[in-house]
Motif scaffolding. Structure first.
Motif, PDB file in Angstrom:
ATOM      1  N   ILE A 151       0.780  -1.301  -0.107  1.00 52.88           N
ATOM      2  CA  ILE A 151       0.154  -0.066  -0.122  1.00 52.88           C
ATOM      3  C   ILE A 151       0.800   1.335   0.072  1.00 52.88           C
ATOM      4  O   ILE A 151       0.563   2.166  -0.721  1.00 52.88           O
ATOM      5  N   ASN A 152       2.077   1.036   0.689  1.00 51.81           N
ATOM      6  CA  ASN A 152       2.823   2.379   0.600  1.00 51.81           C
ATOM      7  C   ASN A 152       3.443   2.470  -0.497  1.00 51.81           C
ATOM      8  O   ASN A 152       3.585   3.670  -0.860  1.00 51.81           O
ATOM      9  N   TYR A 153       3.953   1.636  -1.248  1.00 55.90           N
ATOM     10  CA  TYR A 153       4.200   1.682  -2.571  1.00 55.90           C
ATOM     11  C   TYR A 153       3.518   2.377  -3.544  1.00 55.90           C
ATOM     12  O   TYR A 153       3.694   3.310  -3.998  1.00 55.90           O
ATOM     13  N   LEU A 154       2.081   2.032  -3.462  1.00 56.39           N
ATOM     14  CA  LEU A 154       1.194   2.648  -4.406  1.00 56.39           C
ATOM     15  C   LEU A 154       0.804   4.004  -3.865  1.00 56.39           C
ATOM     16  O   LEU A 154       0.735   4.912  -4.984  1.00 56.39           O
ATOM     17  N   SER A 155       0.956   4.373  -2.590  1.00 54.50           N
ATOM     18  CA  SER A 155       0.239   5.610  -2.237  1.00 54.50           C
ATOM     19  C   SER A 155       1.581   6.607  -2.693  1.00 54.50           C
ATOM     20  O   SER A 155       1.389   7.931  -2.582  1.00 54.50           O
ATOM     21  N   GLU A 156       2.711   6.356  -2.390  1.00 54.88           N
ATOM     22  CA  GLU A 156       3.800   7.030  -2.855  1.00 54.88           C
ATOM     23  C   GLU A 156       4.176   7.304  -4.233  1.00 54.88           C
ATOM     24  O   GLU A 156       5.048   8.132  -4.861  1.00 54.88           O
ATOM     25  N   SER A 157       3.222   7.019  -5.194  1.00 58.32           N
ATOM     26  CA  SER A 157       3.401   7.022  -6.631  1.00 58.32           C
ATOM     27  C   SER A 157       3.012   8.507  -7.023  1.00 58.32           C
ATOM     28  O   SER A 157       2.071   9.268  -6.154  1.00 58.32           O
ATOM     29  N   PRO A 158       3.717   9.157  -7.993  1.00 57.41           N
ATOM     30  CA  PRO A 158       3.531  10.526  -8.174  1.00 57.41           C
ATOM     31  C   PRO A 158       2.181  10.658  -8.535  1.00 57.41           C
ATOM     32  O   PRO A 158       1.554  11.929  -8.811  1.00 57.41           O
ATOM     33  N   THR A 159       1.362   9.792  -9.487  1.00 61.02           N
ATOM     34  CA  THR A 159       0.163   9.855  -9.950  1.00 61.02           C
ATOM     35  C   THR A 159      -0.745   9.132  -9.359  1.00 61.02           C
ATOM     36  O   THR A 159      -0.457   8.231  -8.408  1.00 61.02           O
ATOM     37  N   LEU A 160      -2.193   9.421  -9.568  1.00 59.70           N
ATOM     38  CA  LEU A 160      -3.060   8.871  -8.665  1.00 59.70           C
ATOM     39  C   LEU A 160      -3.240   7.097  -8.909  1.00 59.70           C
ATOM     40  O   LEU A 160      -2.902   6.586  -9.896  1.00 59.70           O
ATOM     41  N   SER A 161      -3.287   6.438  -7.709  1.00 61.28           N
ATOM     42  CA  SER A 161      -3.243   4.820  -7.877  1.00 61.28           C
ATOM     43  C   SER A 161      -4.875   4.543  -7.352  1.00 61.28           C
ATOM     44  O   SER A 161      -5.364   4.848  -6.463  1.00 61.28           O
TER      45      SER A 161
END
Lengths: 358, 358
Positions: free
Chosen positions: A75-85
């Motif tokens: 989840i952290n990996y997804l939420s740190e993405s620069p665009t929406l996940s």
């Protein structure tokens, strides 16, 4: 681009990846990008540039390059993405459902066919709805009821445009649809109840233990989901559900024992069927959402031969919305189970979210 | 806020205003604001601050404060608004449909139940689709087929997720649905064909001249709309359409003359019906979209009693999508005509656009 993380890559998850993969390879302008996958033991995350995973070798890559699955790091990996996940939960896990509020806190959108968050604890449901409003994150769950059939989207449209729902009735279980469509008909070859359950089990239409279909819990969850969407705080523990597993068979230890004993009750089901047929009626296992009278329930009923539910075939679902604007009900019918149509529902939800975040 | 301009305030337009008005008064956070109304003679625009019109007195205000209707000034007023505007075309005017490219050029989104733009000149259709992509303006037209039934939205979802449409079949006319549901059945009271058309006309189910229903053109337009959405460049002039108005009656000058002569052909229809019934079949007037075989058509057919279209009642529409993922078709059924359900479809589209522009 919409970054996608997929939890659960079994039958439905694999089919979804295959539908996504076909879409991405055929549409140069596709905005979808799968960057993370997870099953119960392993997870595969893309790198820090969030490049798309190679969807032609995902199974092998998950096996060989995957690390031990860890929901927090996923989840952290997804939420740190620069665009929406968007996170897609293809499991039936209550534990993962319990984490949806956290997913939303972390800025993720959610798509899921997992019924747990919407049919278990009412507080969880309310927390998810409130948080998603507050954080402007979307949670779409069309595939929880009738798989890809446009059931929740239609109900949402009816409600938000101010229509008044009088009643929703449906055959919400593909398994129970098949069993009663085969067992209870006015014409054609007749088989014994246990025989039909046996055929359904052999063909993989039932849960490994058919009692998990016949007890009505799966249908009950769908009735709860629809009731809550209509604004009624229904829960599983207050909904009357007719368990059609004969009482003495409920405590048997195994599916094998259950199947061996079921023929003893063929006469019981045959009597119900004959009584119905005498009045030119058939047996159907239905869920009823009754927002006005408050008598929502799940039960085996006799319906006249002319009723739209009586003509059902195969393992189709059917859902009838009777509303102020549709006194003659709006009816949706078709396959309500299976990987292809469930993945279709998930993918449709993904499109709806992607349209809203661009 | 979403600014709304409504062209056409007859039955459907009035109902839409009433649904919008109820929504706005019940939802403090509603984002909808009606700022302009127009009928064939007058228009009512709000002021330069784009304040909402008073929807409780719109009829009187349009009559007393309205100015001569002028499409150019109406569209300019909407397009000069500081926030995004949606124009709703409730007419059946080809002229207004021809202006959609201009509306889009001017930055407006469009919602409409008017079939003309999507079923007439193919060049107009393509220009609208291209311009709306290029300018990122949305055009939604759910109510052109089956009124508020989720027909176009479901087809769009199937197509964009990569499903392959094998066939779409439907009873797309509420009028012809009613006429044949009443005329062609295996049990119950039987009436003459002309008698049923007469009852339909008296109850306002038909066009003022019932030949405008019986000629199949309205169904043909819906078949063209669906075909084009599936990616086939079908047009009205190449689609085979069975006109069931007896040939000698087509040139009669008035509806009254037509109704007076129709009983002469009761035997003709009775023979068709008896032949069908002998094989336990019923007559139904269907539209078929056949993207693979290319044999799209509109025709009167005999269907077995067990066919889902045979059990139809009242004036319901029914649409069956047979696809790769739904070999047993996905079926949608319900009222496909009438002001309340047409306005519902328009209002649903309005919500979809508002979700995408926020």
């Amino acid at each position: 681009m919409v970054n996608i993380g997929i939890i659960g890559v079994g039958l439905v998850g694999s089919e979804l990846i295959s539908q996504l993969s076909a879409h991405i390879s055929q549409n140069k302008t596709s905005t979808f990008k799968v960057i993370a996958l997870m099953n119960s033991t392993k997870q595969l995350l893309s790198n820090s540039s969030y490049l798309p995973l190679n969807l032609s070798s995902w199974k092998k890559d998950l096996n060989t390059k995957g690390t031990t699955s860890n929901l927090t790091s996923f989840i952290n990996y997804l939420s740190e993405s620069p665009t929406l996940s968007v996170v897609i939960d293809n499991t039936s896990s209550q534990e993962i459902a319990n984490s949806y509020p956290l997913f939303i806190e972390k800025g993720l959108h959610i798509v899921t066919p997992n019924k747990k968050a919407f049919s278990s604890d009412l507080n969880l449901y309310k927390e998810i709805k409130e948080k998603s409003n507050e954080k402007k994150r979307f949670i779409y769950y069309e595939s929880t009821v009738g798989a890809g059939l446009p059931v929740l989207s239609t109900l949402t449209d009816l409600l938000r445009t101010g229509d008044k729902v009088i009643k929703i009735e449906g055959i919400f279980s593909g398994t129970l649809s098949y069993i009663f469509n085969e067992f209870s008909k006015l014409d054609g070859e007749k088989k014994k109840f246990s025989e039909i359950v046996g055929i359904a089990k052999e063909n993989g239409y039932t849960e490994p233990d058919p009692r998990d279909d016949l007890n009505g819990l799966d249908v009950a969850r769908k009735v709860v989901i629809l009731s809550r969407l209509v604004g009624k705080d229904l829960s599983l523990d207050t909904l009357p559900v007719e368990n059609i597993v004969p009482e003495p068979l409920r405590t048997l230890n195994s599916a094998t024992e259950f199947m061996a004993s079921l023929p003893q009750y063929d006469d019981h089901f045959e009597t119900l069927n004959t009584t119905a047929n005498k009045n030119r009626q058939v047996l159907r296992y239905v869920g009823v959402i009754d927002p006005i009278g408050g008598k929502s329930e799940v039960k085996l009923v006799s319906l006249p031969y002319s009723h739209p539910f009586a003509a059902l075939k195969g393992s189709d679902n059917i859902i009838a919305f009777t509303t102020e604007r549709f006194p003659s009900p709006l009816i949706i019918q078709g396959a309500g189970a299976g990987a292809a149509v469930t993945a279709f529902g998930i993918f449709s939800d993904l499109f709806k979210i992607s349209e809203r975040i661009f």
